[in-house]
Motif scaffolding. Structure first.
Motif, PDB file in Angstrom:
ATOM      1  N   ALA A 251      77.783  12.318 -18.602  1.00 45.11           N
ATOM      2  CA  ALA A 251      76.364  12.652 -18.800  1.00 45.11           C
ATOM      3  C   ALA A 251      75.776  13.278 -17.534  1.00 45.11           C
ATOM      4  O   ALA A 251      75.015  14.253 -17.597  1.00 45.11           O
ATOM      5  N   ALA A 252      76.154  12.725 -16.366  1.00 45.30           N
ATOM      6  CA  ALA A 252      75.667  13.282 -15.094  1.00 45.30           C
ATOM      7  C   ALA A 252      76.214  14.681 -14.877  1.00 45.30           C
ATOM      8  O   ALA A 252      75.516  15.570 -14.353  1.00 45.30           O
ATOM      9  N   GLY A 253      77.451  14.933 -15.296  1.00 45.00           N
ATOM     10  CA  GLY A 253      78.037  16.262 -15.173  1.00 45.00           C
ATOM     11  C   GLY A 253      77.308  17.272 -16.028  1.00 45.00           C
ATOM     12  O   GLY A 253      77.063  18.414 -15.590  1.00 45.00           O
ATOM     13  N   ARG A 254      76.951  16.877 -17.270  1.00 48.19           N
ATOM     14  CA  ARG A 254      76.202  17.796 -18.129  1.00 48.19           C
ATOM     15  C   ARG A 254      74.805  18.050 -17.553  1.00 48.19           C
ATOM     16  O   ARG A 254      74.273  19.158 -17.623  1.00 48.19           O
ATOM     17  N   PHE A 255      74.203  17.006 -16.982  1.00 47.75           N
ATOM     18  CA  PHE A 255      72.841  17.110 -16.458  1.00 47.75           C
ATOM     19  C   PHE A 255      72.769  17.999 -15.228  1.00 47.75           C
ATOM     20  O   PHE A 255      71.815  18.760 -15.040  1.00 47.75           O
TER      21      PHE A 255
END
Length: 613
Positions: free
Chosen positions: A371-375
């Protein structure tokens, strides 16, 4: 008497099933003659073909039922040396109820006991007898409680329930095979399904009477207290076994691991959680009777036992496991026989739990990291990615996606929970901490010397920009390397996923698919087969292969990769799924689409609403 009644009822009902088939055949012939005289041969053939196919299924079902042989269930055969006490008890009880002792005793991995007999000529000639005893019963019960269970099972022999039970079994099999082969849309199938329900209702009523008959032997030979307490122990023990498998075994199993002593671990759990299991036994909810049950509810059976003349057979509170010469060795032999480890690494319990929990925590961390990578657009995200969000004051914006309805400030504070998971994961990956087995509660995170590690306070510091440096300093003192904690699984998998629905023959981007709806994603099976067989096809598929394996064979779309869903029509379903990378997926239900179970479409719509927040 009930055994004779059950066999007679089964034979009569089974004959009736085929009488119905013959009557329908006569009706089809009459209809065919009429149609041929009033329409063309082509139209007659089209109208009659599905009816003839359905009637052919009757013959196939009967043939398979007749040819089916009742083979003993897999288990560990116990000889006199392995179970001297058990064999002596069984022979004594068999003589007391006036029946022949079983030819073999098989140890099985279920919370259950049962008897079987390979009779011939519709039960007129007896055959080889097998007594099945669940190892969890031997591990958990007192000797007098197990004695009551064995007396009940041997009571089935003395009542000739097993001798003639094969007739009922073949009746169920024949009807089941027939129903399975007829399309749900075929009108002939509606008649057979109605008859099948009637058959099951009659046969189950006879089965319930037999259970109450066998209970009388249990009370007479073991005493009222032992019989009733054993009966009440069974659902508690069943719940304990399910808890044990779910909490201690399944996560490691799905991570490619296996415990070296599966059944020995259950004994440890029983000893550590005795009070909880006792509470389960005392507070078991009463269930209402149902005409579809093969056994009466436990409350009904206990009431019948206590209403009978009280008996005071000698109490024996010794552990039932003493009836085996070596219960631990028997458990390991049983595991070797019935558990297929495949390529899994077999580990002692401490190592198994340590690696199982570490893998599960890594899986949770990976979800946050992805999720942090997508964000942030980071290709290889990790703990440092999340900590950079804290330092830049963007944690609240990121954390909103984890806490519905929370403000950014509230979400940032609440992220201390997920942050603790990330720090635990970093501590284990740094080699400074490990997960320690506990049979009385969750696994504990401990340090190099076995001292408890609790990173909750550090996690609270780590979600606030002003105290982030203090948190990093404490982690450094503990030897935790935050830079080494990165994503391991770059894309979500279906490991540990549960099946919640299924839709057959729906279009995905214009091409027909079967779609399995899991609790964390969709399995898309292209070109599945012709319409009209979708429900049967899905049922067969999910019954033969674990859903995680199916997700590995076919395209898998995790929900976390879907940013929004536009539902343009609910019935029949028509929707557009938009992914985080900008791609879209078109989904369209067809008139010929079928469901794994009737609420599958509603389940999928609930998933879509959850994705949309």
């Amino acid at each position: 008497m009930s055994a004779t009644y059950r066999a007679l009822a089964s034979v009569v009902m089974l004959i009736g099933f085929y009488v119905v088939a013959l009557l329908q055949l006569a009706a089809v012939i009459a209809l065919g003659v009429w149609l041929f005289g009033h329409t063309t041969g082509l139209i007659t053939g089209k109208l009659l073909l599905p009816l003839v196919v359905a009637l052919g299924a009757v013959g196939v079902g009967m043939w398979k039922a007749i040819r089916t042989k009742s083979e003993p269930a897999p288990g560990l055969v116990l000889d006199e040396r392995a179970a001297p006490g058990l064999w002596a008890t069984v022979r004594e009880l068999a003589a007391s109820v006036g029946t022949r002792a079983p030819d073999e005793i098989r140890l099985v991995p279920e919370v259950n006991a049962a008897v079987g007999e390979q009779s011939r000529l519709l039960g007129l000639v007896g055959g080889r007898r097998t007594l099945y005893v669940g190892l969890p019963l031997l591990q958990a019960m007192r000797s007098d409680q197990l004695r009551s269970v064995l007396a009940h099972e041997l009571g089935h022999y003395s009542g000739r329930h097993t001798r003639l039970g094969g007739v009922a079994y073949r009746g169920r099999l024949a009807i089941g095979e027939t129903i399975e082969r007829i399309s749900p849309r075929n009108p002939v199938g509606w008649v057979f399904k109605g008859y099948a329900l009637l058959y099951l209702m009659v046969d189950n009523a006879a089965s319930r009477r037999q259970e109450l008959e066998a209970d009388r032997a249990s009370v007479a030979l073991a005493g009222t207290e032992a019989a009733t307490s054993a009966l009440r122990t069974l659902p508690a023990l069943d719940a304990a076994w399910a808890f044990y498998m779910r909490r201690y075994v399944e996560s490691g199993w799905s991570a490619g691991l296996a415990p070296d002593d599966l059944f020995g671990g259950f004994v440890e759990l029983l000893d550590a959680r005795r009070d909880e299991i006792d509470a389960l036994r005392e507070n078991a909810p009463e269930r209402e009777p149902s005409r579809w049950d093969t056994h009466p509810p436990i409350g009904v059976r206990v009431a019948a036992m206590t209403a009978a003349a009280p008996t005071t057979a000698g109490a024996d509170d010794r552990p039932a496991r003493t009836l085996l010469a070596d219960v631990g060795g028997a458990g390991r032999q049983l595991q070797a026989l019935v558990v297929a480890h495949g390529s899994r690494r077999v580990l002692p319990w401490p190592e198994f739990v340590a690696e199982s929990v570490a893998a599960d925590v890594q899986r949770q961390a990976d979800g946050i990291y992805r999720a942090a990578g997508r964000f942030t657009g980071t290709p290889t995200p990790g703990l440092s990615t999340v900590l950079d969000l804290v330092r830049s004051g963007r944690l609240g914006e990121f954390a909103e996606g984890f806490f519905d309805g929370a403000t950014r400030k509230e979400a940032a504070a609440a992220f201390a929970g997920p942050m603790e998971t990330l720090l635990d994961n970093a501590a284990v990956r740094s080699g400074r901490a490990r997960w320690e087995l506990s049979w009385s509660g969750p696994a504990r995170l401990v340090g190099p010397g076995g001292e408890p590690w609790d990173l909750a306070e550090v996690a609270k510091l780590a979600v606030v920009p002003a105290s982030l440096d203090e948190a990093l300093a404490r982690l450094a003192e503990l030897g935790v390397d935050v830079t080494g904690a990165t994503v391991v699984q770059a894309r979500a998998s279906a490991r540990n996923a549960d099946l919640i629905g299924g839709l057959a023959n729906i279009k995905i981007d214009g091409r027909e698919h079967d779609v399995l709806v899991l609790d964390n994603g969709l399995v898309l099976i292209a070109d599945p087969g012709k319409a009209g067989e979708g429900e049967k096809r899905l049922t067969t598929l999910v019954g033969s292969v674990p859903v995680a394996e199916l997700a590995g064979r076919h395209p898998y779309l995790p929900y976390e990769e879907i940013t929004s869903v536009e539902v343009r029509r609910e019935v029949p379903l028509k929707a557009t799924l938009t992914l985080f990378d900008g791609r879209t997926v078109q989904m369209q239900e067809l008139m010929a689409s079928e469901f794994l179970e009737k609420h599958s479409r509603d389940t999928l719509l609930k998933v879509f609403r959850r994705i949309n927040g």
